[in-house]
Design an enzyme around this catalytic site. Structure first.
Site, mmCIF file in Angstrom:
data_model
loop_
_atom_site.group_PDB
_atom_site.id
_atom_site.type_symbol
_atom_site.label_atom_id
_atom_site.label_comp_id
_atom_site.label_asym_id
_atom_site.label_seq_id
_atom_site.Cartn_x
_atom_site.Cartn_y
_atom_site.Cartn_z
ATOM 1 N N GLY A 70 10.430 -10.936 23.459
ATOM 2 C CA GLY A 70 11.092 -10.340 24.606
ATOM 3 C C GLY A 70 10.280 -10.588 25.876
ATOM 4 O O GLY A 70 10.195 -11.720 26.323
ATOM 5 N N HIS A 109 12.408 -23.135 19.613
ATOM 6 C CA HIS A 109 11.740 -21.849 19.835
ATOM 7 C C HIS A 109 12.062 -20.801 18.776
ATOM 8 O O HIS A 109 11.181 -20.042 18.384
ATOM 9 C CB HIS A 109 12.125 -21.303 21.214
ATOM 10 C CG HIS A 109 11.438 -20.030 21.582
ATOM 11 N ND1 HIS A 109 10.107 -19.978 21.945
ATOM 12 C CD2 HIS A 109 11.890 -18.737 21.644
ATOM 13 C CE1 HIS A 109 9.760 -18.729 22.215
ATOM 14 N NE2 HIS A 109 10.826 -17.961 22.042
ATOM 15 N N SER A 160 6.427 -15.769 20.537
ATOM 16 C CA SER A 160 6.893 -15.716 21.919
ATOM 17 C C SER A 160 6.138 -14.601 22.642
ATOM 18 O O SER A 160 4.908 -14.588 22.620
ATOM 19 C CB SER A 160 8.414 -15.538 21.952
ATOM 20 O OG SER A 160 8.931 -15.810 23.219
ATOM 21 N N TRP A 161 6.833 -13.645 23.300
ATOM 22 C CA TRP A 161 6.108 -12.502 23.865
ATOM 23 C C TRP A 161 5.294 -11.790 22.778
ATOM 24 O O TRP A 161 4.223 -11.238 23.034
ATOM 25 C CB TRP A 161 7.074 -11.527 24.531
ATOM 26 C CG TRP A 161 6.494 -10.139 24.629
ATOM 27 C CD1 TRP A 161 6.836 -9.045 23.895
ATOM 28 C CD2 TRP A 161 5.437 -9.715 25.508
ATOM 29 N NE1 TRP A 161 6.064 -7.967 24.248
ATOM 30 C CE2 TRP A 161 5.199 -8.347 25.236
ATOM 31 C CE3 TRP A 161 4.675 -10.359 26.483
ATOM 32 C CZ2 TRP A 161 4.234 -7.607 25.914
ATOM 33 C CZ3 TRP A 161 3.708 -9.624 27.160
ATOM 34 C CH2 TRP A 161 3.498 -8.271 26.874
ATOM 35 N N ASP A 178 10.148 -26.887 22.101
ATOM 36 C CA ASP A 178 10.373 -25.522 22.544
ATOM 37 C C ASP A 178 10.524 -25.508 24.067
ATOM 38 O O ASP A 178 9.587 -25.810 24.798
ATOM 39 C CB ASP A 178 9.179 -24.661 22.114
ATOM 40 C CG ASP A 178 9.382 -23.180 22.372
ATOM 41 O OD1 ASP A 178 10.184 -22.832 23.244
ATOM 42 O OD2 ASP A 178 8.707 -22.381 21.692
#
Length: 312
Positions: A40, A287, A107-108, A260
């Site tokens: 996120g 991703h 990711s985050w 990605d």
């Protein structure tokens, strides 16, 4: 990936006067503890997040970060910083009676996993990271400003910038901040929908048109924008690459998709250069963690850690 195991127990943990975070456990209660750190910011968890781990070998813990998923209050940005989330992970670990756990984030979630590990290295058995994002201005600009990934999807980019007045398009993250946090709720929902639909093109290797629900998009749009405006509270001496000496001894696997578009290869490369002890595995994918070949690479890494940690 493994069949999705059933949840054994779940609940809400009060972490501040304002926030309650949703947590759940599945798998083997006597297995190796692993915490899944979602992306996120604001994405929340889903049942498929349990499927990277052998349920016979792992005690699988999922947590929705503040303001998203089943955590309460929804889409709330007050008392919501990287360091609040780091503290929440520690509160959850203590609540569940876990001494040390494997940390799995993408990711985050890779950002938060690294920040947590640097804050509490003695509590981390190992790290499995995917789609490296370090919350730097260059990475945020790539995603959200003219001249980055906008050049890959120019038509979709026009839909992303449409809610923003032309004179404010030189600083889109700040312009979106005004829209998402203004007094007009309908404007905020419309902006959240545009933000979320733009991001949907970047996370899949073969994107599909998405007509997202604006209200359901509020958490990810508001929280991402909130964190982007503040550089994740990770600038200067708090920057992740500046503190790698604190975790270089922790075993780690970094899985990165060559193609990605959301979190490009450069950040994973720079992290691996600052952390030569970690193993960087580049796969020919994008991703999304549940798409191949990332899904298989991440599941294999978890299987390898299950073997490695079982013999310690």
């Amino acid at each position: 990936m493994y069949p999705i195991p059933e949840v054994r127990q779940s609940g809400l943990l009060q972490v501040s006067d304002l926030h309650q975070i949703y947590w759940e456990e599945s798998g083997n209660p006597a297995g190796i503890p692993v915490i899944f750190v979602h992306g996120g910011p604001g994405a929340g968890t889903a049942p498929v997040c349990r499927a990277f781990f052998n349920p016979e070998r792992y005690r699988i813990v999922l947590m929705d970060q503040r303001g998203c998923g089943q955590s309460q209050p929804y889409a709330e940005t007050r008392e919501n910083t990287t360091w609040d989330l780091v503290a929440d992970l520690e509160k959850l670990r203590e609540f569940l009676g876990i001494d040390r756990w494997l940390v799995f984030g993408g990711s985050w979630g890779s950002t938060l996993s690294l920040a947590y590990a640097q804050s509490h290295p003695e509590r981390v058995l190992g790290l499995i990271l995917r789609g490296i994002f370090l919350c730097r201005q260059s990475e945020i600009d790539w995603l959200s400003e003219e001249g980055g990934v906008s050049q890959i999807y120019p038509a979709q980019w026009q839909r992303y910038i449409a809610p923003v007045a032309p004179e404010k398009r030189r600083q889109l993250v700040l312009a979106y901040h005004e829209l998402l946090f203004g007094d007009d709720y309908e404007t905020a929902v419309k902006a959240a929908k545009a933000w979320n639909e733009w991001e949907s093109y970047l996370i899949r290797f073969e994107p599909q048109e998405e007509d997202s629900d604006g209200e359901a998009s509020l958490a990810i749009a508001r929280l991402e924008n909130h964190y982007f405006v503040n550089l994740g509270w990770l600038a200067g001496e708090k920057a992740i690459l500046a503190n790698m000496n604190t975790i270089r001894h922790i075993p780690a696997v970094i899985v990165q998709g060559r193609y990605d578009l959301c979190t490009p290869m450069q950040s994973a490369w720079e992290l691996s250069q600052a952390w030569p002890e970690a193993e960087l595995r580049i796969v020919q994918g994008g991703h999304a963690s549940t798409e191949e070949p990332l899904a298989s690479a991440l599941t294999a890494a978890a299987d390898e850690f299950a073997h490695r940690l079982a013999v310690l």
